[in-house]
Motif scaffolding. Structure first.
Motif, mmCIF file in Angstrom:
data_model
loop_
_atom_site.group_PDB
_atom_site.id
_atom_site.type_symbol
_atom_site.label_atom_id
_atom_site.label_comp_id
_atom_site.label_asym_id
_atom_site.label_seq_id
_atom_site.Cartn_x
_atom_site.Cartn_y
_atom_site.Cartn_z
ATOM 1 N N ALA A 98 -11.401 1.453 0.317
ATOM 2 C CA ALA A 98 -11.466 1.108 1.734
ATOM 3 C C ALA A 98 -10.352 0.143 2.115
ATOM 4 C CB ALA A 98 -12.825 0.490 2.067
ATOM 5 N N CYS A 99 -9.807 -0.566 1.125
ATOM 6 C CA CYS A 99 -8.708 -1.501 1.372
ATOM 7 C C CYS A 99 -7.391 -0.749 1.537
ATOM 8 C CB CYS A 99 -8.603 -2.497 0.225
ATOM 9 S SG CYS A 99 -10.044 -3.586 0.056
ATOM 10 N N ASP A 100 -6.420 -1.410 2.152
ATOM 11 C CA ASP A 100 -5.119 -0.792 2.399
ATOM 12 C C ASP A 100 -4.356 -0.525 1.103
ATOM 13 O OD1 ASP A 100 -5.380 -0.944 5.253
ATOM 14 O OD2 ASP A 100 -4.859 -3.067 5.138
ATOM 15 N N ILE A 101 -4.471 -1.444 0.163
ATOM 16 C CA ILE A 101 -3.704 -1.399 -1.083
ATOM 17 C C ILE A 101 -4.652 -1.745 -2.227
ATOM 18 C CG2 ILE A 101 -1.818 -2.483 -2.403
ATOM 19 C CD1 ILE A 101 -0.527 -3.140 0.361
ATOM 20 N N GLN A 102 -4.493 -1.043 -3.368
ATOM 21 C CA GLN A 102 -5.266 -1.367 -4.562
ATOM 22 C C GLN A 102 -4.312 -1.664 -5.716
ATOM 23 O OE1 GLN A 102 -5.709 2.162 -3.493
ATOM 24 N NE2 GLN A 102 -6.766 1.305 -1.723
ATOM 25 N N LEU A 103 -4.387 -2.877 -6.235
ATOM 26 C CA LEU A 103 -3.661 -3.239 -7.449
ATOM 27 C C LEU A 103 -4.662 -3.228 -8.595
ATOM 28 C CD1 LEU A 103 -1.403 -6.248 -6.337
ATOM 29 C CD2 LEU A 103 -0.883 -3.792 -6.302
ATOM 30 N N ALA A 104 -4.453 -2.367 -9.565
ATOM 31 C CA ALA A 104 -5.408 -2.211 -10.662
ATOM 32 C C ALA A 104 -4.787 -2.652 -11.977
ATOM 33 C CB ALA A 104 -5.870 -0.764 -10.767
ATOM 34 N N SER A 105 -5.561 -3.367 -12.754
ATOM 35 C CA SER A 105 -5.155 -3.730 -14.111
ATOM 36 C C SER A 105 -5.261 -2.513 -15.020
ATOM 37 C CB SER A 105 -6.052 -4.847 -14.626
ATOM 38 O OG SER A 105 -5.921 -4.989 -16.013
ATOM 39 N N ASP A 106 -4.461 -2.507 -16.073
ATOM 40 C CA ASP A 106 -4.531 -1.393 -17.019
ATOM 41 C C ASP A 106 -5.748 -1.479 -17.930
ATOM 42 O OD1 ASP A 106 -3.735 -3.489 -18.645
ATOM 43 O OD2 ASP A 106 -1.919 -2.507 -19.396
ATOM 44 N N ASN A 107 -6.608 -2.503 -17.717
ATOM 45 C CA ASN A 107 -7.844 -2.586 -18.503
ATOM 46 C C ASN A 107 -9.054 -2.052 -17.733
ATOM 47 O OD1 ASN A 107 -8.544 -4.585 -16.648
ATOM 48 N ND2 ASN A 107 -9.226 -6.051 -18.195
ATOM 49 N N VAL A 108 -8.828 -1.430 -16.582
ATOM 50 C CA VAL A 108 -9.939 -0.967 -15.749
ATOM 51 C C VAL A 108 -10.715 0.160 -16.436
ATOM 52 C CG1 VAL A 108 -10.498 0.298 -13.627
ATOM 53 C CG2 VAL A 108 -8.958 -1.672 -13.538
ATOM 54 N N ARG A 109 -12.048 0.054 -16.361
ATOM 55 C CA ARG A 109 -12.939 1.141 -16.759
ATOM 56 C C ARG A 109 -13.515 1.737 -15.480
ATOM 57 N NH1 ARG A 109 -17.271 -0.432 -21.093
ATOM 58 N NH2 ARG A 109 -17.518 1.831 -20.933
ATOM 59 N N LEU A 110 -13.273 3.033 -15.269
ATOM 60 C CA LEU A 110 -13.606 3.665 -13.989
ATOM 61 C C LEU A 110 -14.527 4.856 -14.183
ATOM 62 C CD1 LEU A 110 -13.110 4.113 -10.908
ATOM 63 C CD2 LEU A 110 -11.131 5.507 -11.561
ATOM 64 N N ALA A 111 -15.632 4.852 -13.450
ATOM 65 C CA ALA A 111 -16.520 6.013 -13.402
ATOM 66 C C ALA A 111 -17.259 5.963 -12.072
ATOM 67 C CB ALA A 111 -17.517 6.003 -14.560
ATOM 68 N N ILE A 112 -17.438 7.131 -11.462
ATOM 69 C CA ILE A 112 -18.187 7.237 -10.201
ATOM 70 C C ILE A 112 -19.499 7.928 -10.534
ATOM 71 C CG2 ILE A 112 -18.131 8.066 -7.830
ATOM 72 C CD1 ILE A 112 -15.095 7.989 -7.947
ATOM 73 N N THR A 113 -20.580 7.158 -10.518
ATOM 74 C CA THR A 113 -21.770 7.534 -11.280
ATOM 75 C C THR A 113 -23.041 7.868 -10.491
ATOM 76 O OG1 THR A 113 -22.235 5.164 -11.469
ATOM 77 C CG2 THR A 113 -21.046 6.206 -13.296
ATOM 78 N N PRO A 114 -23.010 8.228 -9.207
ATOM 79 C CA PRO A 114 -24.279 8.443 -8.488
ATOM 80 C C PRO A 114 -25.134 9.563 -9.068
ATOM 81 C CG PRO A 114 -22.422 9.240 -7.186
ATOM 82 C CD PRO A 114 -21.852 8.439 -8.311
ATOM 83 N N ALA A 115 -24.509 10.608 -9.625
ATOM 84 C CA ALA A 115 -25.293 11.728 -10.157
ATOM 85 C C ALA A 115 -26.148 11.315 -11.343
ATOM 86 C CB ALA A 115 -24.371 12.881 -10.547
ATOM 87 N N ARG A 116 -25.779 10.251 -12.033
ATOM 88 C CA ARG A 116 -26.569 9.799 -13.177
ATOM 89 C C ARG A 116 -27.941 9.277 -12.760
ATOM 90 N NH1 ARG A 116 -22.453 6.229 -16.972
ATOM 91 N NH2 ARG A 116 -20.658 7.656 -16.985
#
Length: 264
Positions: free
Chosen positions: A122-140
């Motif tokens: 939702a933000c204009d810019i996203q700065l992400a670290s290379d240590n990010v763990r990402l999952a989009i989990t609503p189906a779980r």
């Protein structure tokens, strides 16, 4: 902070930058209803603060966010007002961030689960670290991802990748997330603060008028609402705006421009 397990949002302003901190480390900064309400209030106040030009959203204790707190999911997503009307506080938060006239920057590190990617995107810019763990989990857990999140995910990664992410709930590598365009930039963890400071410095040095009107234009184009009349009126204003005069004068004089505030 108060109690160690208290979920809260704090705001600190330094110069022209406000840092909005998600602080619920016991749940990896997952959002409670009260945190959503605090965030909406924070963005409403910062949106009208003439001293603030950039808003940074980040999480406490080395993690960004774990989406919605499971024990408060009903209160956050399926609340009711006094008349029994359904209220989705997460959608309201998404709307106020997307509509914020200031430059918004999500600083994403550590855990970014569930609705956290929607919050960051939702933000204009996203700065992400290379240590990010990402999952989009609503189906779980038997949940459908909120509409703004689905729409933005499809625009970002395409229909088939969106289905993969949402159907599987699988954690993907930061390298995959970067290839799929899910963050603006991916930065080595040790350089994240340096890169954030550099970006904020560039934003502070540039024209508030140019940034604000460009942001408005991009949002209107995305929504299909950039009418011919809006473009004509903006272009008329553009040629006569004080920042343009100051920027050109500074260029010819080989000096740093002294820009005014945000356009009204």
């Amino acid at each position: 902070m108060g109690k160690d397990n208290e979920a809260r949002v704090s705001v600190e302003i330094a110069g022209s930058t406000a840092v909005v901190l998600l602080d619920n480390p016991g749940q990896l900064n997952a959002l409670t209803k009260d945190m959503c309400l605090q965030l909406v209030g924070a963005f409403a106040g910062l949106s009208t603060n003439d001293e603030v030009s950039s808003i940074v959203v980040r999480g406490a204790a080395g993690n960004f966010c774990a989406g919605i707190a499971i024990d408060e999911m009903d209160q956050v997503l399926f609340d009711r007002d006094a008349d029994g009307e359904l209220i989705n506080h997460f959608d309201l938060l998404d709307k106020i961030i997307v509509g914020c006239p200031k430059t918004t920057i999500a600083v994403v590190e550590g855990h970014c689960f569930g609705g956290a990617w929607q919050l960051a995107s939702a933000c204009d810019i996203q700065l992400a670290s290379d240590n990010v763990r990402l999952a989009i989990t609503p189906a779980r857990i038997g949940l459908v991802f909120p509409r703004p999140g689905i729409e933005r995910l499809v625009r970002t990664v395409g229909e088939h990748r969106a289905k993969y992410l949402l159907f599987s709930g699988a954690e993907i590598s930061i390298a995959e997330a970067e290839r799929w365009g899910m963050f603006t930039r991916v930065i080595a963890q040790g350089r994240l603060e340096e890169e954030l400071a550099a970006l904020l410095g560039k934003l502070a040095a540039n024209s508030p008028y140019s940034i604000a009107r460009t942001n408005e234009a991009i949002n209107l184009v995305r929504q299909g609402e950039a009418t011919e009349g809006w473009w004509e009126a903006m272009w008329e204003e553009n040629g006569a705006n004080a920042d343009l005069a100051e920027g050109r004068s500074a260029f010819y004089s080989r000096r740093t421009p002294d820009y005014g505030g945000l356009p009204q």
